[in-house]
Design a protein around this motif. Structure first.
Motif, PDB file in Angstrom:
ATOM      1  N   LYS A  28       0.826  -1.200   0.000  1.00 17.88           N
ATOM      2  CA  LYS A  28       0.000   0.000   0.000  1.00 17.88           C
ATOM      3  C   LYS A  28       0.866   1.259   0.000  1.00 17.88           C
ATOM      4  O   LYS A  28       1.879   1.339   0.683  1.00 17.88           O
ATOM      5  CB  LYS A  28      -0.904  -0.001   1.236  1.00 17.88           C
ATOM      6  N   GLY A  29       0.450   2.240  -0.797  1.00 18.63           N
ATOM      7  CA  GLY A  29       1.088   3.545  -0.790  1.00 18.63           C
ATOM      8  C   GLY A  29       2.281   3.709  -1.710  1.00 18.63           C
ATOM      9  O   GLY A  29       2.897   4.770  -1.732  1.00 18.63           O
ATOM     10  N   LEU A  30       2.604   2.681  -2.507  1.00 22.17           N
ATOM     11  CA  LEU A  30       3.753   2.767  -3.403  1.00 22.17           C
ATOM     12  C   LEU A  30       3.318   3.062  -4.836  1.00 22.17           C
ATOM     13  O   LEU A  30       2.164   2.868  -5.207  1.00 22.17           O
ATOM     14  CB  LEU A  30       4.553   1.461  -3.379  1.00 22.17           C
ATOM     15  N   ILE A  31       4.275   3.527  -5.640  1.00 21.81           N
ATOM     16  CA  ILE A  31       4.080   3.630  -7.085  1.00 21.81           C
ATOM     17  C   ILE A  31       4.799   2.440  -7.700  1.00 21.81           C
ATOM     18  O   ILE A  31       6.030   2.340  -7.644  1.00 21.81           O
ATOM     19  CB  ILE A  31       4.648   4.940  -7.651  1.00 21.81           C
ATOM     20  N   ALA A  32       4.030   1.520  -8.258  1.00 21.47           N
ATOM     21  CA  ALA A  32       4.593   0.296  -8.821  1.00 21.47           C
ATOM     22  C   ALA A  32       4.636   0.395 -10.336  1.00 21.47           C
ATOM     23  O   ALA A  32       3.666   0.821 -10.968  1.00 21.47           O
ATOM     24  CB  ALA A  32       3.769  -0.917  -8.399  1.00 21.47           C
ATOM     25  N   GLY A  33       5.756   0.002 -10.906  1.00 20.63           N
ATOM     26  CA  GLY A  33       5.900  -0.019 -12.351  1.00 20.63           C
ATOM     27  C   GLY A  33       5.780  -1.441 -12.871  1.00 20.63           C
ATOM     28  O   GLY A  33       6.464  -2.345 -12.387  1.00 20.63           O
ATOM     29  N   LEU A  34       4.894  -1.640 -13.828  1.00 18.93           N
ATOM     30  CA  LEU A  34       4.743  -2.935 -14.494  1.00 18.93           C
ATOM     31  C   LEU A  34       5.485  -2.839 -15.813  1.00 18.93           C
ATOM     32  O   LEU A  34       5.052  -2.129 -16.725  1.00 18.93           O
ATOM     33  CB  LEU A  34       3.263  -3.242 -14.716  1.00 18.93           C
ATOM     34  N   ILE A  35       6.614  -3.521 -15.917  1.00 19.47           N
ATOM     35  CA  ILE A  35       7.471  -3.335 -17.076  1.00 19.47           C
ATOM     36  C   ILE A  35       7.639  -4.623 -17.870  1.00 19.47           C
ATOM     37  O   ILE A  35       7.520  -5.724 -17.342  1.00 19.47           O
ATOM     38  CB  ILE A  35       8.862  -2.787 -16.675  1.00 19.47           C
ATOM     39  N   GLY A  36       7.911  -4.439 -19.143  1.00 19.25           N
ATOM     40  CA  GLY A  36       8.119  -5.557 -20.051  1.00 19.25           C
ATOM     41  C   GLY A  36       7.980  -5.062 -21.473  1.00 19.25           C
ATOM     42  O   GLY A  36       7.346  -4.028 -21.721  1.00 19.25           O
ATOM     43  N   PRO A  37       8.552  -5.770 -22.432  1.00 25.88           N
ATOM     44  CA  PRO A  37       8.457  -5.349 -23.833  1.00 25.88           C
ATOM     45  C   PRO A  37       7.030  -5.456 -24.347  1.00 25.88           C
ATOM     46  O   PRO A  37       6.151  -6.035 -23.693  1.00 25.88           O
ATOM     47  CB  PRO A  37       9.393  -6.330 -24.560  1.00 25.88           C
ATOM     48  N   ASN A  38       6.786  -4.897 -25.518  1.00 26.79           N
ATOM     49  CA  ASN A  38       5.467  -5.018 -26.132  1.00 26.79           C
ATOM     50  C   ASN A  38       5.115  -6.493 -26.305  1.00 26.79           C
ATOM     51  O   ASN A  38       5.939  -7.294 -26.743  1.00 26.79           O
ATOM     52  CB  ASN A  38       5.446  -4.324 -27.495  1.00 26.79           C
ATOM     53  N   GLY A  39       3.877  -6.841 -25.954  1.00 27.31           N
ATOM     54  CA  GLY A  39       3.439  -8.229 -26.075  1.00 27.31           C
ATOM     55  C   GLY A  39       3.786  -9.091 -24.884  1.00 27.31           C
ATOM     56  O   GLY A  39       3.550 -10.306 -24.907  1.00 27.31           O
ATOM     57  N   ALA A  40       4.316  -8.487 -23.813  1.00 27.37           N
ATOM     58  CA  ALA A  40       4.730  -9.266 -22.642  1.00 27.37           C
ATOM     59  C   ALA A  40       3.547  -9.770 -21.830  1.00 27.37           C
ATOM     60  O   ALA A  40       3.660 -10.749 -21.093  1.00 27.37           O
ATOM     61  CB  ALA A  40       5.644  -8.428 -21.750  1.00 27.37           C
ATOM     62  N   GLU A 193       6.484 -12.560 -21.984  1.00 29.85           N
ATOM     63  CA  GLU A 193       5.849 -13.739 -22.565  1.00 29.85           C
ATOM     64  C   GLU A 193       4.870 -14.387 -21.589  1.00 29.85           C
ATOM     65  O   GLU A 193       4.777 -15.610 -21.492  1.00 29.85           O
ATOM     66  CB  GLU A 193       6.913 -14.746 -23.019  1.00 29.85           C
ATOM     67  N   GLY A 194       4.155 -13.535 -20.844  1.00 27.23           N
ATOM     68  CA  GLY A 194       3.120 -14.022 -19.950  1.00 27.23           C
ATOM     69  C   GLY A 194       3.601 -14.608 -18.645  1.00 27.23           C
ATOM     70  O   GLY A 194       2.806 -15.160 -17.879  1.00 27.23           O
ATOM     71  N   LYS A 195       4.900 -14.480 -18.359  1.00 29.08           N
ATOM     72  CA  LYS A 195       5.454 -15.048 -17.134  1.00 29.08           C
ATOM     73  C   LYS A 195       6.093 -13.965 -16.278  1.00 29.08           C
ATOM     74  O   LYS A 195       6.674 -13.011 -16.800  1.00 29.08           O
ATOM     75  CB  LYS A 195       6.486 -16.128 -17.463  1.00 29.08           C
TER      76      LYS A 195
END
Length: 285
Positions: A28-40, A193-195
């Protein structure tokens, strides 16, 4: 306390498995980055969290299902003004209309509230979209590629807005451009790749993946013999001389031998900080 928890998440498009056994949490309270190449699988993961896609597994969001969500391809009603657009959603969400002007000012659209959305630039529409997510009274805000396709100045302004409104809220922001979000994120989820490849604090991920670091040396009257000697040090993957700058790629655990050698030659040097970019290079290479 965690704002988002994902357990054993699987998503299928027909016979194609888009997400495979995803497990992570966001405090709670964080800024989370969801990263990965296009199509990840970033958008698929986000749509699962907000309830747009069916899935197998468990997803828990603090304070129930009330999530502020901005899609990458968010649609806007061009025939409405910015104020009318927010007024429509404020009535839908039960938000106090009197606070709309305050919200417009927060995202930098004060003075533009009576302009038709069809006249808004792409950056202005993103600001309006972020304002709309705040109408939901949610403590969890999810933004899918909010900085994609914007010029550097607009990206910088939006990052400042996100930092300002992140107080007392949890953000999940997806991006395939690491430099867009590394300045503001204090939690990272990496997928490909979905993982799931890893998640946690950036500094912990650096320890986990042991990325190649860049050591930048500023030199004077140096020759190639120094570069060749550096290449012989254990852990040095490469050393390149450009003008009066030597760039060393180092992937070992103890770089003290590099510094000892540099000091013995009387060279001035500085060490660049490890960044999300170095994690990205190591994990997605």
């Amino acid at each position: 306390m965690n704002a988002i928890e994902v357990k054993d998440l699987n998503v299928w498009y027909g016979k194609f498995q888009a997400l495979n056994e995803i497990n992570f949490y966001v405090p709670k309270g964080l800024i989370a980055g969801l990263i990965g190449p296009n199509g990840a699988g970033k958008t698929t993961l986000i749509k699962s969290i907000v309830g747009i896609l069916p899935y197998e597994g468990e997803i828990e969001v603090i304070e129930g299902d009330n999530i502020g969500y901005l899609a990458e391809d968010e649609g806007y009603y061009g025939y409405l003004t910015g104020y009318e657009y927010l007024r429509y959603f404020s009535d839908l969400y039960g938000f106090d209309r009197d606070k709309i002007y305050e919200l417009l000012k927060l995202v930098g659209l004060d003075g533009k509230e009576n302009v038709l959305i069809s006249k808004y630039s792409k950056g202005m529409k993103r600001r309006l979209g972020i304002a709309r997510t705040l109408l939901s009274h949610s403590s969890v805000i999810i933004l899918d590629e909010p900085l994609s396709g914007l010029d550097p100045n607009i990206k910088s302004e939006l990052r400042k807005i996100i930092l300002e409104i992140s107080k007392e809220r949890t953000f999940l922001i997806s991006s395939h451009q690491l430099r867009d979000i590394e300045e503001i994120c204090d939690w990272i989820i990496m997928i490909n790749e979905g993982k799931l490849l890893g998640f946690g604090k950036p500094e912990d991920l650096l320890e986990e993946v042991k990325p190649v670091r860049e050591i930048i040396i500023q030199v004077k009257d140096v020759d190639e013999s120094v570069v060749e000697e550096l290449k012989r040090i254990e852990g040095v993957k490469n050393a390149i001389l450009r003008g009066n700058i030597i760039t060393i790629e180092y992937g070992g655990d103890d770089d003290s031998e590099i510094f000892k050698y540099l000091l013995s030659k009387g060279l001035k040097f500085n060490l660049k900080s490890d960044t999300l970019e170095s994690i990205y290079r190591e994990v997605y290479r």
